[in-house]
Design an enzyme around this catalytic site. Structure first.
Site, PDB file in Angstrom:
ATOM      1  N   LYS A 133       0.828  -1.207   0.000  1.00 32.20           N
ATOM      2  CA  LYS A 133       0.000   0.000   0.000  1.00 32.20           C
ATOM      3  C   LYS A 133       0.865   1.262   0.000  1.00 32.20           C
ATOM      4  O   LYS A 133       0.430   2.311  -0.487  1.00 32.20           O
ATOM      5  CB  LYS A 133      -0.948   0.009   1.202  1.00 32.20           C
ATOM      6  CG  LYS A 133      -1.910  -1.159   1.201  1.00 32.20           C
ATOM      7  CD  LYS A 133      -2.688  -1.199  -0.104  1.00 32.20           C
ATOM      8  CE  LYS A 133      -3.219  -2.566  -0.439  1.00 32.20           C
ATOM      9  NZ  LYS A 133      -3.781  -2.640  -1.799  1.00 32.20           N
ATOM     10  N   ARG A 177       2.664  14.008 -14.150  1.00 28.29           N
ATOM     11  CA  ARG A 177       2.115  14.074 -15.509  1.00 28.29           C
ATOM     12  C   ARG A 177       1.013  15.117 -15.611  1.00 28.29           C
ATOM     13  O   ARG A 177       0.363  15.240 -16.639  1.00 28.29           O
ATOM     14  CB  ARG A 177       1.597  12.691 -15.920  1.00 28.29           C
ATOM     15  CG  ARG A 177       2.683  11.624 -16.000  1.00 28.29           C
ATOM     16  CD  ARG A 177       2.101  10.228 -16.090  1.00 28.29           C
ATOM     17  NE  ARG A 177       1.315  10.074 -17.310  1.00 28.29           N
ATOM     18  CZ  ARG A 177       0.115   9.487 -17.342  1.00 28.29           C
ATOM     19  NH1 ARG A 177      -0.456   9.057 -16.234  1.00 28.29           N
ATOM     20  NH2 ARG A 177      -0.518   9.360 -18.486  1.00 28.29           N
ATOM     21  N   TYR A 223      -3.629  -3.920 -16.894  1.00 26.70           N
ATOM     22  CA  TYR A 223      -4.251  -2.932 -17.778  1.00 26.70           C
ATOM     23  C   TYR A 223      -3.413  -1.665 -17.839  1.00 26.70           C
ATOM     24  O   TYR A 223      -3.126  -1.148 -18.927  1.00 26.70           O
ATOM     25  CB  TYR A 223      -5.664  -2.608 -17.292  1.00 26.70           C
ATOM     26  CG  TYR A 223      -6.391  -1.653 -18.220  1.00 26.70           C
ATOM     27  CD1 TYR A 223      -7.279  -2.129 -19.173  1.00 26.70           C
ATOM     28  CD2 TYR A 223      -6.160  -0.279 -18.169  1.00 26.70           C
ATOM     29  CE1 TYR A 223      -7.928  -1.270 -20.044  1.00 26.70           C
ATOM     30  CE2 TYR A 223      -6.797   0.591 -19.039  1.00 26.70           C
ATOM     31  CZ  TYR A 223      -7.677   0.096 -19.968  1.00 26.70           C
ATOM     32  OH  TYR A 223      -8.293   0.958 -20.825  1.00 26.70           O
ATOM     33  N   GLN A 261     -14.398  -4.793 -10.105  1.00 26.44           N
ATOM     34  CA  GLN A 261     -14.370  -4.132  -8.799  1.00 26.44           C
ATOM     35  C   GLN A 261     -15.657  -4.395  -8.029  1.00 26.44           C
ATOM     36  O   GLN A 261     -15.640  -4.684  -6.838  1.00 26.44           O
ATOM     37  CB  GLN A 261     -14.180  -2.622  -8.982  1.00 26.44           C
ATOM     38  CG  GLN A 261     -12.799  -2.207  -9.454  1.00 26.44           C
ATOM     39  CD  GLN A 261     -11.764  -2.390  -8.353  1.00 26.44           C
ATOM     40  OE1 GLN A 261     -12.051  -2.867  -7.263  1.00 26.44           O
ATOM     41  NE2 GLN A 261     -10.549  -1.991  -8.635  1.00 26.44           N
ATOM     42  N   LYS A 309     -11.638  -2.854 -21.035  1.00 22.70           N
ATOM     43  CA  LYS A 309     -11.545  -1.804 -20.021  1.00 22.70           C
ATOM     44  C   LYS A 309     -12.864  -1.608 -19.272  1.00 22.70           C
ATOM     45  O   LYS A 309     -12.870  -1.335 -18.069  1.00 22.70           O
ATOM     46  CB  LYS A 309     -11.124  -0.486 -20.663  1.00 22.70           C
ATOM     47  CG  LYS A 309     -12.132   0.089 -21.649  1.00 22.70           C
ATOM     48  CD  LYS A 309     -11.651   1.420 -22.212  1.00 22.70           C
ATOM     49  CE  LYS A 309     -12.685   1.990 -23.188  1.00 22.70           C
ATOM     50  NZ  LYS A 309     -12.252   3.284 -23.720  1.00 22.70           N
ATOM     51  N   LYS A 351      -1.893  15.204 -14.258  1.00 19.89           N
ATOM     52  CA  LYS A 351      -3.239  14.641 -14.344  1.00 19.89           C
ATOM     53  C   LYS A 351      -3.964  14.950 -13.035  1.00 19.89           C
ATOM     54  O   LYS A 351      -4.382  14.053 -12.294  1.00 19.89           O
ATOM     55  CB  LYS A 351      -3.178  13.126 -14.584  1.00 19.89           C
ATOM     56  CG  LYS A 351      -2.388  12.719 -15.815  1.00 19.89           C
ATOM     57  CD  LYS A 351      -3.044  13.217 -17.093  1.00 19.89           C
ATOM     58  CE  LYS A 351      -2.284  12.760 -18.319  1.00 19.89           C
ATOM     59  NZ  LYS A 351      -2.865  13.294 -19.566  1.00 19.89           N
ATOM     60  N   HIS A 395      -8.598   6.819  -0.078  1.00 22.22           N
ATOM     61  CA  HIS A 395      -8.315   5.385  -0.168  1.00 22.22           C
ATOM     62  C   HIS A 395      -6.834   5.088   0.072  1.00 22.22           C
ATOM     63  O   HIS A 395      -6.491   4.193   0.840  1.00 22.22           O
ATOM     64  CB  HIS A 395      -8.723   4.871  -1.545  1.00 22.22           C
ATOM     65  CG  HIS A 395      -8.326   3.453  -1.799  1.00 22.22           C
ATOM     66  ND1 HIS A 395      -9.075   2.380  -1.392  1.00 22.22           N
ATOM     67  CD2 HIS A 395      -7.231   2.933  -2.408  1.00 22.22           C
ATOM     68  CE1 HIS A 395      -8.475   1.261  -1.730  1.00 22.22           C
ATOM     69  NE2 HIS A 395      -7.354   1.564  -2.360  1.00 22.22           N
TER      70      HIS A 395
END
Length: 306
Positions: free
Chosen positions: A123, A136, A187, A211, A204, A138, A149
């Site tokens: 984790k 990046r 992925y 999940q 995808k 994002k 999380h």
């Protein structure tokens, strides 16, 4: 009043070495909650404040090679964790029902403790997910759910393996989560490798379904505790927390599925709307004009949206 509260906190802190399971006491990051708390607080500060300010006047970094290496390393790491969970109980001696915490020092129990710590350590490695997002630029990926999380899970797992490292039925969700991570990072690795691999990423959409299945399976398994007569699991608070966690994220991911695949708000609208190397595809929204769509799934508390 404050002095009393402070005194109680210090008393609890001083008692932690006695509460820590002797079999895990010498593992890294297990001596005190201060170490892991400082790491996680630093992570939050870094990705929410320091990182964005550092990148404000810089172009996004192109991290194709590091991301490919990182993602596939995580595939193998999580596959190993799944294997060790299976071999240390889930494929050998566990009943998959009311499996209690093992307090022995048998080789199999020590093996379970070791893989529980490896899952906990993984984790911290996963914090790099957010670092890549920041470098990046994002920033839309760094949502509250994503940060929550990544910071809360390792913090809560510290308490879990401090008190019950050979967690019995309480470790099932970790094995399932590591299994999902094998698929997820596969992925990610293929997506980061470049456009020539996009034809292999037709699945995808099913990442969100995987999940949802994860949370259903975990919730059903842990719910057995409430129906099995005389299940004397030693630390029932962990059962309650796992059940609540599974149900919470099932609701959150179900909402994402509805928005993305029922209402179609995150689906590409033409043949040209194919995933690009950075995981995005261009599309045209009837109200917003040209927009950028994500891969259209959420992974382990990280809702992927612009």
């Amino acid at each position: 009043m404050m002095q009393e509260v402070f005194s109680n906190v210090m008393s609890f802190y001083d008692s932690l070495p006695k509460r820590t399971d002797a079999r895990v006491r010498d593992y890294p990051l297990m001596q005190s909650p201060i170490q892991m708390t400082l790491i996680l607080v630093s992570y939050v500060v870094l990705v929410l404040y320091v990182g964005p300010r550092y990148m404000a006047n810089r172009k996004p970094y192109h991290l194709k090679v590091p991301m490919v290496i990182y993602n596939f390393c995580m595939v193998f790491f999580n596959a190993y964790i799944v294997y060790e969970f299976m071999m240390s109980g889930w494929a050998t001696t566990f009943t998959w029902r009311c499996d209690l915490i093992d307090i022995s020092t048998s080789p199999q129990t020590l093996r379970m403790i070791r893989v529980a710590w490896l899952f906990y350590f993984s984790k911290y490695v996963e914090l790099l997910d957010t670092v890549f997002f920041v470098l990046r630029k994002k920033h839309s990926q760094v949502t509250f759910l994503h940060i929550f999380h990544h910071s809360v899970l390792p913090w809560s797992w510290w308490w879990g393996i401090t008190i019950a490292p050979a967690g019995g039925m309480g470790s099932f969700h970790a094995m399932v989560n590591a299994t999902v991570h094998v698929i997820m990072y596969t992925y990610y690795g293929l997506a980061a490798a470049g456009p020539r691999f996009q034809k292999y990423l037709w699945w995808k959409k099913y990442m969100t379904a995987i999940q949802l299945i994860q949370f259903i399976v975990v919730s059903i398994h842990i719910s057995q505790y409430y129906f099995i007569k005389d299940c004397e699991y030693q630390v029932p608070i962990f059962i309650h927390l796992i059940w609540m966690y599974g149900m919470l994220f099932f609701v959150l991911f179900s909402n994402f599925w509805i928005q993305a695949y029922v209402k179609g708000k995150r689906l590409p609208t033409s043949k040209e709307d194919k995933p690009k190397q950075n995981g995005y595809a261009n599309g045209t929204h009837p109200e917003k004009g040209t927009v950028h769509y994500t891969n259209g799934f959420a992974v382990n508390g990280k809702v992927k949206e612009v």
